[in-house]
Design a protein around this motif. Structure first.
Motif, PDB file in Angstrom:
ATOM      1  N   VAL A 143       0.856  -1.177   0.000  1.00 42.57           N
ATOM      2  CA  VAL A 143       0.000   0.000   0.000  1.00 42.57           C
ATOM      3  C   VAL A 143       0.895   1.230   0.000  1.00 42.57           C
ATOM      4  CG1 VAL A 143      -1.741   1.325   1.266  1.00 42.57           C
ATOM      5  CG2 VAL A 143      -1.877  -1.174   1.206  1.00 42.57           C
ATOM      6  N   VAL A 144       0.773   2.047  -1.028  1.00 38.77           N
ATOM      7  CA  VAL A 144       1.583   3.258  -1.142  1.00 38.77           C
ATOM      8  C   VAL A 144       0.687   4.463  -0.873  1.00 38.77           C
ATOM      9  CG1 VAL A 144       3.108   4.635  -2.593  1.00 38.77           C
ATOM     10  CG2 VAL A 144       3.021   2.151  -2.880  1.00 38.77           C
ATOM     11  N   ASP A 145       0.949   5.178   0.195  1.00 36.67           N
ATOM     12  CA  ASP A 145       0.190   6.377   0.511  1.00 36.67           C
ATOM     13  C   ASP A 145       0.783   7.543  -0.273  1.00 36.67           C
ATOM     14  OD1 ASP A 145      -1.148   8.530   1.519  1.00 36.67           O
ATOM     15  OD2 ASP A 145      -0.869   8.016   3.629  1.00 36.67           O
ATOM     16  N   ALA A 146       0.102   7.911  -1.367  1.00 34.71           N
ATOM     17  CA  ALA A 146       0.568   8.994  -2.235  1.00 34.71           C
ATOM     18  C   ALA A 146      -0.350  10.209  -2.129  1.00 34.71           C
ATOM     19  CB  ALA A 146       0.643   8.501  -3.679  1.00 34.71           C
ATOM     20  N   THR A 147      -1.077  10.329  -1.021  1.00 31.78           N
ATOM     21  CA  THR A 147      -1.982  11.469  -0.857  1.00 31.78           C
ATOM     22  C   THR A 147      -1.229  12.788  -0.777  1.00 31.78           C
ATOM     23  OG1 THR A 147      -2.015  11.062   1.538  1.00 31.78           O
ATOM     24  CG2 THR A 147      -3.814  10.126   0.238  1.00 31.78           C
ATOM     25  N   ALA A 148       0.054  12.742  -0.410  1.00 33.13           N
ATOM     26  CA  ALA A 148       0.847  13.968  -0.292  1.00 33.13           C
ATOM     27  C   ALA A 148       1.603  14.296  -1.563  1.00 33.13           C
ATOM     28  CB  ALA A 148       1.822  13.841   0.876  1.00 33.13           C
ATOM     29  N   VAL A 149       1.369  13.554  -2.640  1.00 30.68           N
ATOM     30  CA  VAL A 149       2.036  13.856  -3.908  1.00 30.68           C
ATOM     31  C   VAL A 149       1.467  15.154  -4.476  1.00 30.68           C
ATOM     32  CG1 VAL A 149       2.235  13.133  -6.321  1.00 30.68           C
ATOM     33  CG2 VAL A 149       2.690  11.503  -4.481  1.00 30.68           C
ATOM     34  N   THR A 150       2.338  16.144  -4.662  1.00 33.13           N
ATOM     35  CA  THR A 150       1.893  17.460  -5.131  1.00 33.13           C
ATOM     36  C   THR A 150       2.626  17.929  -6.380  1.00 33.13           C
ATOM     37  OG1 THR A 150       3.464  18.513  -3.620  1.00 33.13           O
ATOM     38  CG2 THR A 150       1.192  18.221  -2.829  1.00 33.13           C
ATOM     39  N   GLY A 151       3.587  17.153  -6.857  1.00 39.61           N
ATOM     40  CA  GLY A 151       4.340  17.552  -8.039  1.00 39.61           C
ATOM     41  C   GLY A 151       5.180  16.391  -8.534  1.00 39.61           C
ATOM     42  N   LEU A 152       5.991  16.638  -9.541  1.00 36.11           N
ATOM     43  CA  LEU A 152       6.769  15.564 -10.144  1.00 36.11           C
ATOM     44  C   LEU A 152       7.825  15.009  -9.198  1.00 36.11           C
ATOM     45  CD1 LEU A 152       7.261  16.782 -13.827  1.00 36.11           C
ATOM     46  CD2 LEU A 152       5.478  15.327 -12.842  1.00 36.11           C
ATOM     47  N   ASP A 153       8.307  15.833  -8.267  1.00 32.99           N
ATOM     48  CA  ASP A 153       9.316  15.332  -7.347  1.00 32.99           C
ATOM     49  C   ASP A 153       8.724  14.278  -6.420  1.00 32.99           C
ATOM     50  OD1 ASP A 153       7.668  17.237  -6.219  1.00 32.99           O
ATOM     51  OD2 ASP A 153       9.222  18.123  -4.947  1.00 32.99           O
ATOM     52  N   THR A 154       7.551  14.541  -5.865  1.00 28.47           N
ATOM     53  CA  THR A 154       6.938  13.549  -4.979  1.00 28.47           C
ATOM     54  C   THR A 154       6.287  12.412  -5.774  1.00 28.47           C
ATOM     55  OG1 THR A 154       5.103  15.149  -4.803  1.00 28.47           O
ATOM     56  CG2 THR A 154       6.589  14.943  -2.921  1.00 28.47           C
ATOM     57  N   LEU A 155       5.900  12.664  -7.034  1.00 24.94           N
ATOM     58  CA  LEU A 155       5.409  11.562  -7.875  1.00 24.94           C
ATOM     59  C   LEU A 155       6.517  10.540  -8.096  1.00 24.94           C
ATOM     60  CD1 LEU A 155       3.085  10.381  -9.572  1.00 24.94           C
ATOM     61  CD2 LEU A 155       3.885  11.779 -11.491  1.00 24.94           C
ATOM     62  N   ALA A 156       7.747  11.005  -8.175  1.00 23.34           N
ATOM     63  CA  ALA A 156       8.887  10.093  -8.318  1.00 23.34           C
ATOM     64  C   ALA A 156       9.028   9.179  -7.108  1.00 23.34           C
ATOM     65  CB  ALA A 156      10.171  10.891  -8.533  1.00 23.34           C
ATOM     66  N   ASP A 157       8.515   9.619  -5.941  1.00 23.33           N
ATOM     67  CA  ASP A 157       8.586   8.778  -4.748  1.00 23.33           C
ATOM     68  C   ASP A 157       7.755   7.503  -4.901  1.00 23.33           C
ATOM     69  OD1 ASP A 157      10.166  10.713  -3.613  1.00 23.33           O
ATOM     70  OD2 ASP A 157       8.603  11.538  -2.306  1.00 23.33           O
ATOM     71  N   VAL A 158       6.707   7.551  -5.736  1.00 22.66           N
ATOM     72  CA  VAL A 158       5.896   6.351  -5.963  1.00 22.66           C
ATOM     73  C   VAL A 158       6.735   5.294  -6.675  1.00 22.66           C
ATOM     74  CG1 VAL A 158       3.818   5.441  -7.060  1.00 22.66           C
ATOM     75  CG2 VAL A 158       3.788   7.735  -6.057  1.00 22.66           C
ATOM     76  N   HIS A 159       7.474   5.729  -7.687  1.00 20.82           N
ATOM     77  CA  HIS A 159       8.391   4.811  -8.359  1.00 20.82           C
ATOM     78  C   HIS A 159       9.431   4.283  -7.386  1.00 20.82           C
ATOM     79  CE1 HIS A 159      12.274   4.047 -10.377  1.00 20.82           C
ATOM     80  NE2 HIS A 159      11.529   3.436 -11.297  1.00 20.82           N
ATOM     81  N   ALA A 160      10.009   5.178  -6.580  1.00 23.75           N
ATOM     82  CA  ALA A 160      11.055   4.770  -5.647  1.00 23.75           C
ATOM     83  C   ALA A 160      10.540   3.779  -4.615  1.00 23.75           C
ATOM     84  CB  ALA A 160      11.628   6.009  -4.942  1.00 23.75           C
ATOM     85  N   ALA A 161       9.268   3.905  -4.224  1.00 22.84           N
ATOM     86  CA  ALA A 161       8.711   3.006  -3.220  1.00 22.84           C
ATOM     87  C   ALA A 161       8.438   1.617  -3.786  1.00 22.84           C
ATOM     88  CB  ALA A 161       7.423   3.600  -2.659  1.00 22.84           C
ATOM     89  N   LEU A 162       7.906   1.558  -5.005  1.00 23.66           N
ATOM     90  CA  LEU A 162       7.476   0.261  -5.547  1.00 23.66           C
ATOM     91  C   LEU A 162       8.547  -0.443  -6.376  1.00 23.66           C
ATOM     92  CD1 LEU A 162       3.756   0.968  -6.522  1.00 23.66           C
ATOM     93  CD2 LEU A 162       4.592  -0.661  -4.815  1.00 23.66           C
ATOM     94  N   HIS A 163       9.414   0.316  -7.004  1.00 22.59           N
ATOM     95  CA  HIS A 163      10.417  -0.305  -7.878  1.00 22.59           C
ATOM     96  C   HIS A 163      11.209  -1.426  -7.203  1.00 22.59           C
ATOM     97  CE1 HIS A 163      13.510  -0.752 -10.921  1.00 22.59           C
ATOM     98  NE2 HIS A 163      14.437  -0.468 -10.018  1.00 22.59           N
ATOM     99  N   PRO A 164      11.669  -1.273  -5.965  1.00 22.31           N
ATOM    100  CA  PRO A 164      12.482  -2.337  -5.358  1.00 22.31           C
ATOM    101  C   PRO A 164      11.699  -3.579  -4.946  1.00 22.31           C
ATOM    102  CG  PRO A 164      12.814  -0.204  -4.260  1.00 22.31           C
ATOM    103  CD  PRO A 164      11.575  -0.101  -5.069  1.00 22.31           C
ATOM    104  N   VAL A 165      10.360  -3.465  -4.840  1.00 20.09           N
ATOM    105  CA  VAL A 165       9.602  -4.562  -4.226  1.00 20.09           C
ATOM    106  C   VAL A 165       8.591  -5.207  -5.159  1.00 20.09           C
ATOM    107  CG1 VAL A 165       9.860  -3.549  -1.932  1.00 20.09           C
ATOM    108  CG2 VAL A 165       7.831  -3.000  -3.281  1.00 20.09           C
TER     109      VAL A 165
END
Length: 446
Positions: free
Chosen positions: A85-107
């Motif tokens: 479960v990736v909580d992306a409610t705080a994604v507000t731009g491309l920098d934090t959108l990249a965090d979704v990739h960073a969270a799921l890519h390894p797993v």
């Protein structure tokens, strides 16, 4: 009807041959059963940006019974987690959108077969086009990941538009075997009219509630009634008088009451209200017919009969029951749409118009029904479901229907029933005006 191709690909020769030929390799789905009612294993609680409700969400996830792992360092080391479960409610731009990739890519590669990925997002803001672009980007991300992830896994987006507590019922559903054929969907969870009522027992969320199911003598309607009973409801089963014998058998088996009635009768709503003088908590509009033919060859009777059963009767009975107060506050109305109403189908202009009409009904009525009657209104939109009707479809068309989705197989009536029961739960009071496709993420439509 048995899916012989699915069974064949489960054998060693089948796996070898389909791999060599590049053919679909659908994975058997883990559906709910008394023997295996839930998943067991690790759930990864990941974040993108800095969500404001991390602790509250963690408690909701812990309530699913899964072993929650909530730090990035240990998440990457978890062997074959059953869900992320990736909580992306705080994604507000491309920098934090990249965090979704960073969270799921390894797993994502290590996720167990039949596992779940859920991304939590926020509503795209009309006042911040950077936030809106990033949050809308989550939809494309989820739909694409659902099409590539394979091995019976599903991926869905839950948009949180109210308190995160309102998402509990939805998270429990999507993190369970009950959602096996729901993938690539975007579900909005909003605020409720008044305080949300949570079930005392999540295994029987409909205990003490009365539900009416139309078209209940067979097929999907019968499966819906059976699932509602399993979840604690008392059921009233409605079907046309010509199906009275079958209807009575189903009612007897489920301990429900049979109501032989033509739902297209002008006074059907009034007669239902008389049959349930104490009112209903759940109204399921499942009855429907097809009269397929290309428009150039379709006489007016074929058009009007489908629109009358599939849409006009739903409009009339819903209006009558709401006006009479026969659907109690805190109740729910669940209608049956179809992916044909979303994507269209050759030879089904009548059917697609009726099912698209259901979508329009839900979107318009839902906010008013909640405000005026305290009732939610949602719809399920089935794709290719294994029924007697689809068993009669010519072989090659049937096989195309089965394979043209991300899970590579047809759904079962119980898949529609599970989604209906989730909508009907009092815990789903924050889910309103939603149309959820039960289609294995069909390649037809969005």
């Amino acid at each position: 009807m048995a899916d012989r191709y699915l069974n064949f690909t489960g054998t060693a020769p089948g796996r070898f041959l389909t791999r060599r030929l590049g053919l679909p390799q659908p994975a058997p789905l883990h559906r709910f059963s008394a023997e295996r009612p839930r998943f067991e294993g690790k759930l990864l609680h990941l974040t993108a940006g800095e969500p404001a409700h991390r602790e509250e969400l963690g408690k909701l996830l812990a309530g699913t019974g899964l072993d929650v792992v909530s730090t990035a360092a240990t998440a990457s080391q978890a062997e074959h987690p059953v869900a992320a479960v990736v909580d992306a409610t705080a994604v507000t731009g491309l920098d934090t959108l990249a965090d979704v990739h960073a969270a799921l890519h390894p797993v994502v590669r290590s996720l167990a077969a039949g596992g779940r990925v859920i991304v939590l997002g926020a509503l795209p803001s009309p006042d911040d086009h950077h936030q809106a672009a990033a949050q809308q980007g989550l939809e494309g991300f989820v739909r694409s990941l659902g099409k590539e992830i394979g091995r019976g896994r599903t991926v869905n987006l839950v948009r949180v538009a109210g308190p995160v507590a309102g998402a509990e019922s939805t998270l429990r559903f999507l993190l369970s075997p009950k959602s096996a054929y729901v993938s690539g969907q975007v579900i909005q969870v909003g605020a409720t009219e008044g305080e949300l009522t949570l079930p005392e027992n999540w295994d029987r969320p409909l205990a003490g509630r009365t539900a009416l199911v139309t078209g209940a003598a067979r097929g999907i309607g019968e499966a819906v009634a059976e699932t509602l009973v399993r979840d604690g409801a008392e059921v009233v089963l409605l079907d046309v008088p010509s199906a009275e014998a079958d209807l009575a058998k189903v009612a007897e088996r489920l301990g429900g009451r049979a109501l032989p009635l033509d739902i297209t009768a002008a006074d059907a709503g009034e007669r239902i209200a008389e049959f349930v003088p104490d009112g209903l908590d759940v109204l399921v509009h499942n009855a429907g017919i097809t009269r397929d033919r290309r428009l150039a060859n379709m006489p007016a009777e074929r058009w009007s009969s489908v629109l009358e059963v599939n849409l006009a009767s739903v409009l009339r009975t819903t209006d009558a029951l709401l006006e009479a107060g026969a659907v109690r506050r805190g109740g729910s109305i669940v209608a049956t749409a179809s992916i044909a109403g979303i994507a269209g189908n050759t030879g089904q202009t009548n059917y697609a118009a009726s099912k698209a009409g259901i979508v329009g009904l839900v979107r318009s009525l839902a906010p008013r029904a909640a405000a005026e009657h305290g009732v939610t209104v949602n719809a399920v939109a089935p794709g290719f479901i294994e029924t007697k009707m689809t068993a009669a479809v010519p072989l090659f068309i049937r096989e195309a229907g089965r394979r043209m989705n991300s899970l590579g197989q047809g759904g079962l009536p119980v898949d529609v029933a599970e989604t209906t029961s989730w909508f009907a739960s009092p815990g789903s009071g924050a889910v309103n005006g939603q149309v959820v496709r039960v289609c294995g993420q069909s390649l037809l439509g969005a």
